[in-house]
Design an enzyme around this catalytic site. Structure first.
Site, PDB file in Angstrom:
ATOM      1  NE  ARG A 126      -3.340   0.465   2.384  1.00 31.40           N
ATOM      2  CZ  ARG A 126      -3.728   1.182   3.822  1.00 31.40           C
ATOM      3  NH1 ARG A 126      -2.485   1.231   4.100  1.00 31.40           N
ATOM      4  NH2 ARG A 126      -3.985   2.691   3.178  1.00 31.40           N
ATOM      5  CE  LYS A 191       1.905  -4.624   6.383  1.00 29.22           C
ATOM      6  NZ  LYS A 191       1.534  -3.788   5.373  1.00 29.22           N
ATOM      7  NE  ARG A 328       4.589   5.596  12.622  1.00 32.45           N
ATOM      8  CZ  ARG A 328       4.011   5.214  10.960  1.00 32.45           C
ATOM      9  NH1 ARG A 328       3.037   4.347  11.167  1.00 32.45           N
ATOM     10  NH2 ARG A 328       4.967   6.668  10.435  1.00 32.45           N
TER      11      ARG A 328
HETATM   12  C1  BTN Z   1       0.654  -3.566   2.164  1.00 34.04           C
HETATM   13  O1  BTN Z   1       0.934  -2.566   1.851  1.00 34.04           O
HETATM   14  O2  BTN Z   1       0.087  -3.940   3.339  1.00 34.04           O
HETATM   15  C2  BTN Z   1       0.367  -4.468   1.484  1.00 34.04           C
HETATM   16  C3  BTN Z   1       0.791  -5.769   1.172  1.00 34.04           C
HETATM   17  C4  BTN Z   1       0.352  -6.166  -0.216  1.00 34.04           C
HETATM   18  C5  BTN Z   1       1.276  -7.537  -0.463  1.00 34.04           C
HETATM   19  C6  BTN Z   1       0.331  -8.642  -1.727  1.00 34.04           C
HETATM   20  S1  BTN Z   1       1.634  -9.648  -2.288  1.00 34.04           S
HETATM   21  C7  BTN Z   1       0.483 -10.279  -3.400  1.00 34.04           C
HETATM   22  C8  BTN Z   1       0.012  -9.091  -4.112  1.00 34.04           C
HETATM   23  N1  BTN Z   1       0.822  -8.533  -5.331  1.00 34.04           N
HETATM   24  C9  BTN Z   1       1.771  -7.375  -5.090  1.00 34.04           C
HETATM   25  O3  BTN Z   1       2.669  -6.847  -5.918  1.00 34.04           O
HETATM   26  N2  BTN Z   1       1.280  -7.063  -3.611  1.00 34.04           N
HETATM   27  C10 BTN Z   1      -0.085  -7.490  -3.026  1.00 34.04           C
END
Ligand code: BTN
Length: 331
Positions: A126, A191, A328
């Site tokens: 994100r 996380k 946070r």
């Molecule tokens: C975040 O920032 O928390 C979201 C992460 C999402 C990662 C997943 S892995 C599968 C899919 N492909 C990506 O490039 N991103 C999502």
């Protein structure tokens, strides 16, 4: 460097974590020992840590369970089988979200198209962040669904999917995990997973959502190098008693697809109570950082439309929408 069929064969051989000599690997793959040495060097670049011991050979520092369609399929529920239109297993792609989006642009994909990859070379998180995606160690999965209701009806979709991911982890023995608004999945404040929903289409007409989920499964510390926040994986959270990676993939599919199949009709409301149960910050002091300015509130869970409810110092409730802020925990 792009991996070749020989690299994949080499990974499959090493996956069990046993030592193999250069000669054994050369014989197995029908190449020279010098080539094996070069192939192994490339593998290290994909986040696979190798452990070489003189007289014994080379092994993977952390054994991996490769993705297998049969193993995923046996864990699928009858509902998933009804709703799944295709499941693609990829060795490597830039991003599973990008893969489905591109494929859909070439030839419209049916709702329920899913892809899972061993490795992402440009995994997306994100807010423009990178999602660290070493080969075979975590889960990178994306789902595509077409909606008629338009983009405006999809604002709570990522929150509903957050509940689904938490349920999938719970059915694999995880406890004490929860959600950080809008949809980070945390275990003991670290996380363990994240969700990236990317939508395209018209605000009131046809739209397509790609829901990408990353779950840290069993990641070596070396491979995690670029992660700039506290993290954990299922293996560590479950004290090494990690369930099969293919089963976790199957359970994610079992939880996510039914949500997508009804979301157009139900929207977020059926998931709000569960979201609030999984909320890691409920009734806790939080700092909300908006446009560089930090303010203190008490988090009060989400509203029926997915806004985060915040109790301010004057005793009033303020509501904020996804994407506006960074949250946070106030220690
Ligand atoms: C975040 O920032 O928390 C979201 C992460 C999402 C990662 C997943 S892995 C599968 C899919 N492909 C990506 O490039 N991103 C999502």
């Amino acid at each position: 460097m792009k991996l070749t069929e020989t690299h994949y064969k080499l990974i499959a051989k090493l996956a069990d974590g046993q030592f193999y000599s250069g000669q054994q690997l050369a014989d197995e793959l029908n190449v020279s020992r010098t080539s094996i040495w070069n192939y192994l060097k490339t593998l290290e670049g994909t986040g696979l840590s190798l452990h070489a011991v003189k007289g014994k050979g080379t092994r993977l520092a952390v054994p991996i369970e490769l993705l297998e369609a049969d193993k995923i399929n046996v864990s699928l529920s009858s509902r998933s089988r009804e709703v799944l239109s295709q499941l693609e297993l990829l060795t490597s792609t830039d991003s599973t979200n990008h893969y489905l989006t591109q494929k859909n642009a070439q030839q419209r994909l049916a709702s329920g198209s899913v892809c899972v990859a061993e490795n992402q070379t440009a995994g997306r998180g994100r807010l423009g962040r990178t999602w660290v995606s070493p080969y075979g160690q975590n889960i990178y999965i994306s789902f595509l669904w077409n909606f008629k209701a338009g983009l405006s009806g999809l604002s709570g979709l990522s929150l509903a999917c957050g509940v689904a991911v938490c349920n999938a982890l719970k059915s694999n023995g995880l406890t004490e995990h929860g959600l950080k608004w809008p949809n980070d999945i945390l275990w003991e404040r670290k996380k363990i997973g994240g969700i990236l929903v990317e939508v395209q289409g018209e605000s009131q007409g046809d739209s397509t959502a790609v829901i990408g989920i990353g779950v840290n499964y069993k990641m070596s510390t070396e491979a995690s190098g670029d992660i700039d926040q506290p993290w954990v994986d299922l293996n560590r959270a479950l004290n090494g008693k990690v369930p099969s990676r293919n089963k976790v993939v199957g359970d994610l599919i079992n939880e996510i697809l039914p949500v997508l199949a009804v979301y157009e009709d139900t929207g977020l409301p059926p998931y709000v109570e569960s979201w609030n149960k999984y909320d890691c910050h409920k009734n806790k002091k939080v700092n909300i950082i908006k446009a560089g300015k930090s303010s203190e509130f008490v988090a009060k869970g989400i509203s029926a439309s997915g806004e985060l409810k915040l109790l301010n110092a004057q005793g009033g409730i303020e509501k904020i929408m996804s994407g506006e802020i960074s949250l946070r925990m106030d220690d």
